[in-house]
Design an enzyme around this catalytic site. Structure first.
Site, PDB file in Angstrom:
ATOM      1  N   GLU A 185      45.987   4.291 -41.298  1.00 14.82           N
ATOM      2  CA  GLU A 185      44.795   3.507 -41.555  1.00 14.82           C
ATOM      3  C   GLU A 185      45.256   2.281 -42.337  1.00 14.82           C
ATOM      4  O   GLU A 185      45.909   2.439 -43.370  1.00 14.82           O
ATOM      5  CB  GLU A 185      43.818   4.342 -42.396  1.00 14.82           C
ATOM      6  CG  GLU A 185      42.465   3.712 -42.463  1.00 14.82           C
ATOM      7  CD  GLU A 185      41.468   4.501 -43.316  1.00 14.82           C
ATOM      8  OE1 GLU A 185      41.708   5.703 -43.576  1.00 14.82           O
ATOM      9  OE2 GLU A 185      40.469   3.886 -43.716  1.00 14.82           O
ATOM     10  N   ARG A 245      52.177  18.421 -45.239  1.00 15.45           N
ATOM     11  CA  ARG A 245      52.491  17.069 -45.696  1.00 15.45           C
ATOM     12  C   ARG A 245      53.639  17.129 -46.690  1.00 15.45           C
ATOM     13  O   ARG A 245      53.961  18.193 -47.225  1.00 15.45           O
ATOM     14  CB  ARG A 245      51.267  16.410 -46.330  1.00 15.45           C
ATOM     15  CG  ARG A 245      50.807  17.071 -47.624  1.00 15.45           C
ATOM     16  CD  ARG A 245      49.430  16.595 -48.063  1.00 15.45           C
ATOM     17  NE  ARG A 245      49.375  15.177 -48.312  1.00 15.45           N
ATOM     18  CZ  ARG A 245      48.638  14.314 -47.576  1.00 15.45           C
ATOM     19  NH1 ARG A 245      47.937  14.764 -46.549  1.00 15.45           N
ATOM     20  NH2 ARG A 245      48.606  13.044 -47.865  1.00 15.45           N
ATOM     21  N   LYS A 257      46.983   7.448 -51.965  1.00 17.94           N
ATOM     22  CA  LYS A 257      46.708   6.006 -51.952  1.00 17.94           C
ATOM     23  C   LYS A 257      45.918   5.582 -53.179  1.00 17.94           C
ATOM     24  O   LYS A 257      46.177   4.533 -53.750  1.00 17.94           O
ATOM     25  CB  LYS A 257      45.916   5.645 -50.696  1.00 17.94           C
ATOM     26  CG  LYS A 257      46.790   5.417 -49.482  1.00 17.94           C
ATOM     27  CD  LYS A 257      45.950   5.019 -48.288  1.00 17.94           C
ATOM     28  CE  LYS A 257      46.759   5.173 -47.008  1.00 17.94           C
ATOM     29  NZ  LYS A 257      45.916   5.204 -45.820  1.00 17.94           N
TER      30      LYS A 257
HETATM   31  P1  ATP Z   1      44.086   8.635 -46.739  1.00 20.67           P
HETATM   32  O1  ATP Z   1      43.921   9.506 -47.910  1.00 20.67           O
HETATM   33  O2  ATP Z   1      43.640   7.232 -46.962  1.00 20.67           O
HETATM   34  O3  ATP Z   1      43.630   9.224 -45.426  1.00 20.67           O
HETATM   35  P2  ATP Z   1      46.691   9.051 -45.699  1.00 20.67           P
HETATM   36  O4  ATP Z   1      47.867   9.207 -46.569  1.00 20.67           O
HETATM   37  O5  ATP Z   1      46.228  10.179 -44.879  1.00 20.67           O
HETATM   38  O6  ATP Z   1      45.625   8.500 -46.649  1.00 20.67           O
HETATM   39  P3  ATP Z   1      46.844   7.526 -43.256  1.00 20.67           P
HETATM   40  O7  ATP Z   1      47.035   6.075 -43.095  1.00 20.67           O
HETATM   41  O8  ATP Z   1      45.604   8.120 -42.711  1.00 20.67           O
HETATM   42  O9  ATP Z   1      46.941   7.791 -44.796  1.00 20.67           O
HETATM   43  O10 ATP Z   1      48.120   8.312 -42.737  1.00 20.67           O
HETATM   44  C1  ATP Z   1      48.789   8.025 -41.548  1.00 20.67           C
HETATM   45  C2  ATP Z   1      49.525   9.238 -41.074  1.00 20.67           C
HETATM   46  O11 ATP Z   1      50.481   9.636 -42.054  1.00 20.67           O
HETATM   47  C3  ATP Z   1      48.597  10.408 -40.856  1.00 20.67           C
HETATM   48  O12 ATP Z   1      48.932  11.009 -39.623  1.00 20.67           O
HETATM   49  C4  ATP Z   1      48.883  11.316 -42.012  1.00 20.67           C
HETATM   50  O13 ATP Z   1      48.710  12.649 -41.668  1.00 20.67           O
HETATM   51  C5  ATP Z   1      50.347  11.009 -42.330  1.00 20.67           C
HETATM   52  N1  ATP Z   1      50.642  11.281 -43.723  1.00 20.67           N
HETATM   53  C6  ATP Z   1      50.024  10.760 -44.809  1.00 20.67           C
HETATM   54  N2  ATP Z   1      50.523  11.278 -45.946  1.00 20.67           N
HETATM   55  C7  ATP Z   1      51.507  12.124 -45.588  1.00 20.67           C
HETATM   56  C8  ATP Z   1      52.410  12.972 -46.309  1.00 20.67           C
HETATM   57  N3  ATP Z   1      52.398  13.046 -47.641  1.00 20.67           N
HETATM   58  N4  ATP Z   1      53.295  13.711 -45.596  1.00 20.67           N
HETATM   59  C9  ATP Z   1      53.304  13.640 -44.250  1.00 20.67           C
HETATM   60  N5  ATP Z   1      52.486  12.883 -43.516  1.00 20.67           N
HETATM   61  C10 ATP Z   1      51.592  12.128 -44.166  1.00 20.67           C
HETATM   62 MG    MG Z   2      44.337   9.804 -43.450  1.00 25.66          MG
END
Ligand code: ATP
Ligand code: MG
Length: 576
Positions: free
Chosen positions: A41, A272, A282
């Site tokens: 995002e 994750r 974030k």
């Molecule tokens: P938000 O809390 O804003 O949703 P987010 O960290 O999920 O934050 P995204 O931009 O939606 O941010 O994430 C993009 C991709 O990265 C998604 O597929 C998410 O699952 C993956 N991702 C985010 N954080 C992690 C993490 N700590 N470990 C592995 N994958 C992650």
């Molecule tokens: Mg997300």
């Protein structure tokens, strides 16, 4: 700077996701095709956790000859910006991945998403609800109690279509109506109790401007994005496990409507990345920047990918890290030392060696002729002769580390003290004869005499056996530099978490766990060859660690180096 990955070099270790992909290939599902996506995002900068997801998605596609899409999941108009889109593109490229022409924006699918919503309404699978947010919460029930049907649930198709059209036309303020899927308010899975799929938002979108005042919910948009792009394996983190039934329900409805062909994309969840000594949310990252706790998003201490790059971490290090931590189905913590060790391994292998004196004091070689100097040869890498050598000028006045001299040595001290001999690395053996001090007793210069027949690389050198081996920089030739000694951003492995012995009810704030010594600025003296290196050049400064010429502030004639990581893990025995 980053090397491309080919199917041959792509990660090859086995994990449950690979097992699933291989089973699908054996069964001929999707004709053996593997198509994944990384769906950020664009509402913030990518962090170390995203690197895991990027390496997983791109790595999987590469390993099976497929493609991985870069898709911006930009369905929320209020928080998204072009600046983030650009930074994300740059970071994924920096990690060494290529998506070819497969760059997509969820917002490009808004017209189709709205059409799908209308189809669901016509099929009796969606309705406009007009309860307030608070009432909706009440009607939703709890984990132990079923929900109740909204009084608006039985609106006719015609009525729902008309209301949805008026929502789209901007006739209603935010929050007055919402489009929901009609599934089952008594489902044991709360996510299946008529989830919201479209909401009213009078907000400008970074790409579609004011075209829309209704926006799809993430849970509605994401499966549709996957299906439109013919994604085969849609990998996401474990929090989305309970959303999978809705993901499948929605795509089934749309397949029944003839919009998508089977087999439909398959959602697979993985744990994750949780890493000690940092925060990877974030919101917390925003707080660190806005609260002035760091010097911006690309501060080398920030766990962002732009921060990592500025710190001198390498794409290869991240890819090895992703490989090493692997993929699992249960959440766990990875220690920061694992990431640091991956960086060290790659840097040890690739970074040329250089000499820097970080806390300089003068060493005067009293029997070396004034005004004279000579070159010493130093290998660029001890294990890689193919990387060649460089010369370092030696002279009467040298910089050495202040800690390498003790007027009265402690037991076991092997460096300079009156009467002791050491080798000045790549140069001569010297014997300490004393020191000069100021009125306060501070050492202002260390004195020594050198042995002209002891030069490294000459036949006489072997006649000298010494225990200490010191690094040095010529005073006349060395360059002064700003060096930033970065360390871990937090001093505690689980910032903000309660720990053993905490009083009952004590709430910790992660900001209280910031490491007060995470950044130290010093003026150092570097060997002259470091005066002319490009930004982002990486080196091992002997005995000190790995350093990188700052990407933005390092200049010809005014060097700035950041410490990437020390040579050894100093966090294993805190306090030692
Ligand atoms: P938000 O809390 O804003 O949703 P987010 O960290 O999920 O934050 P995204 O931009 O939606 O941010 O994430 C993009 C991709 O990265 C998604 O597929 C998410 O699952 C993956 N991702 C985010 N954080 C992690 C993490 N700590 N470990 C592995 N994958 C992650
Ligand atoms: Mg997300």
């Amino acid at each position: 700077m980053s090397s491309a990955i080919t199917p041959e070099t792509a990660p090859s270790s086995q994990n449950f996701i690979r097992a699933a992909v291989e089973a699908d290939q054996r069964a001929g599902k999707w004709g053996g095709r593997v198509e994944t996506r990384f769906p950020p995002e664009p509402n913030g900068y990518l962090h170390y956790g995203h690197a895991k997801s990027i390496c997983l998605n791109f790595g999987l596609a590469q390993a099976y000859g497929g493609v991985c899409h870069l898709r911006f999941d930009d369905t929320n108009p209020t928080k998204e910006e072009q600046e983030y889109v650009d930074a994300i593109v740059e970071s994924v490229r920096w990690l060494g991945f290529d998506w070819g022409e497969h760059q997509y924006f969820a917002s490009d699918y808004f017209p189709r998403m709205a059409a799908f919503a209308e189809y669901l309404i016509s099929a009796g699978k969606a309705y406009v609800d007009s309860l307030s947010a608070e009432q909706m919460r009440e009607y939703r029930g709890t984990l132990t109690e079923p929900g109740r049907n909204s009084p608006y649930r039985d609106r006719t198709v015609a009525e729902n279509l008309e209301l949805f059209n008026r929502m789209k036309a901007g006739e209603f303020p935010d929050g007055t109506h919402i489009l929901r899927a009609r599934i089952d308010m008594a489902s044991p899975n709360i996510n299946m109790r008529d989830p919201a799929i479209y909401r009213i938002r009078h907000a400008s979108h970074h790409r579609t401007g004011d075209t829309w005042c209704v926006y799809p919910m993430y849970t509605f948009a994401h499966p549709i994005e996957d299906a439109i792009e013919h994604i085969t394996h849609s990998l996401c983190t474990l929090e989305f496990e309970d959303q999978r039934p809705f993901y499948e329900w929605l795509l089934e409805q749309l397949a029944e409507g003839g919009f998508f062909e089977r087999p439909l994309p398959q959602q697979i969840e993985f744990a994750r990345l949780n890493l000690t000594y940092v925060v990877l949310s974030k919101r917390k990252l925003i707080d660190l920047v806005e609260g002035g706790h760091v010097d911006g998003w690309d501060d080398p201490r920030m766990p962002t990918l732009i921060g990592a790059r500025r710190r001198g971490f390498t794409p290869e290090g991240f890819r090895n890290f992703a490989e090493r931590v692997g993929i699992s189905k249960s959440n766990s913590w990875i220690d920061m030392s694992v990431l640091e060790e991956c960086m060290r391994e790659h840097l040890n292998d690739t970074a040329e060696r250089r000499v820097a004196v970080l806390d300089p004091v003068k060493l005067i070689v009293t029997n070396y002729p004034e005004g004279q100097s000579e070159e010493c040869n130093a290998p660029n890498h001890p294990l890689k002769p193919e990387l060649g050598t460089r010369t370092m000028p030696f002279g009467r006045e040298l910089w050495i580390e202040r800690e390498d001299f003790m007027e009265v040595p402690v037991k076991g001290f092997r460096r300079l003290f009156p009467g002791n001999r050491v080798r000045l690395r790549y140069g001569f053996v010297v014997e300490c004869t004393g020191c000069e001090k100021d009125a306060d007793g501070n050492v202002t210069a260390v004195l020594c005499e050198y042995f002209p027949d002891s030069k490294s690389g000459t036949p006489g050198a072997d006649n000298y056996k010494v225990k200490g081996n010191l690094h040095w920089v010529s005073v006349a030739h060395g360059v002064e530099a700003e060096v930033r000694l970065y360390d871990r951003l937090f001093a505690h492995p689980h910032p903000g978490q309660r720990r053993e012995g905490d009083a009952e009810g004590l709430e910790r704030d992660y900001l209280d766990d910031l490491n007060p010594d995470s950044k130290r600025l010093i003026r150092a003296r570097l060997e002259p060859s470091l005066a002319h290196v490009a930004p982002e050049s990486r080196f091992q400064f002997e005995r000190h660690g790995y350093f990188v010429a700052d990407r933005f502030e390092h200049r010809e004639g005014s060097p700035v180096f950041n410490r990437t990581v020390t040579l050894k893990d100093s966090w294993k025995n805190p306090g030692s």
